[in-house]
Design a protein around this motif. Sequence first.
Motif, PDB file in Angstrom:
ATOM      1  N   SER A  34      47.308  36.130  24.733  1.00  0.00           N
ATOM      2  CA  SER A  34      48.249  37.482  24.516  1.00  0.00           C
ATOM      3  C   SER A  34      48.500  37.538  23.029  1.00  0.00           C
ATOM      4  N   ILE A  52      50.850  42.686  24.237  1.00  0.00           N
ATOM      5  CA  ILE A  52      50.044  42.692  25.364  1.00  0.00           C
ATOM      6  C   ILE A  52      49.536  41.321  26.020  1.00  0.00           C
ATOM      7  N   ASN A  53      49.353  41.057  27.164  1.00  0.00           N
ATOM      8  CA  ASN A  53      49.093  39.935  27.565  1.00  0.00           C
ATOM      9  C   ASN A  53      47.234  39.793  27.744  1.00  0.00           C
ATOM     10  N   GLY A  56      45.744  42.482  30.020  1.00  0.00           N
ATOM     11  CA  GLY A  56      46.124  44.081  29.904  1.00  0.00           C
ATOM     12  C   GLY A  56      47.048  44.582  30.779  1.00  0.00           C
ATOM     13  N   SER A  58      50.153  43.588  31.431  1.00  0.00           N
ATOM     14  CA  SER A  58      51.565  43.362  31.102  1.00  0.00           C
ATOM     15  C   SER A  58      51.862  43.473  29.573  1.00  0.00           C
ATOM     16  N   ILE A  59      52.317  44.814  29.409  1.00  0.00           N
ATOM     17  CA  ILE A  59      52.495  45.442  27.921  1.00  0.00           C
ATOM     18  C   ILE A  59      54.320  45.772  27.627  1.00  0.00           C
ATOM     19  N   SER A  72      47.305  48.393  21.588  1.00  0.00           N
ATOM     20  CA  SER A  72      45.853  48.363  22.718  1.00  0.00           C
ATOM     21  C   SER A  72      44.931  47.218  21.714  1.00  0.00           C
ATOM     22  N   SER A 106      53.351  38.677  27.779  1.00  0.00           N
ATOM     23  CA  SER A 106      53.698  39.597  26.685  1.00  0.00           C
ATOM     24  C   SER A 106      55.070  39.212  25.979  1.00  0.00           C
TER      25      SER A 106
END
Length: 126
Positions: A34, A52-53, A56, A58-59, A72, A106
């Motif tokens: 992450s 962000i993990n 992608g 989990s944000i 991003s 995240s």
Amino acid sequence: QVLLVESGGGLVQAGGSLRLSCAASGRTPISSQSMGWFRQAPGKEREFVAAINSYGNSIRYADSVKGRFTISRDSAANTVYLQMNSLKPEDTAVYYCAQGRSPWSSGSSTREYIYWGQGTQVTVSS
């Protein structure tokens, strides 16, 4: 060991935009862990901004930046970005990127991150 280098900070007027970059090098690519952005204003504690993990899916954003900032990553470039729009004077701080201790979370706590960049200054004038 992982080296994180932030760039893209600067001086901008309120309402403007900046894009921060965090280039990673070392044994652990950003796609496997992450990644997060934090900031620290003078006299204040370091606070969570976005994360962000590795998958992608989990944000997370701090409430203060939700709807204005976007995190991003470009795995091929081993770089994480923070797009900051509609900037406000209260966004003024040194911004740090960090690599997490795990791939799936995240997280918003500094304790969940193991490697940190040197920071880049963002100043928003009113």
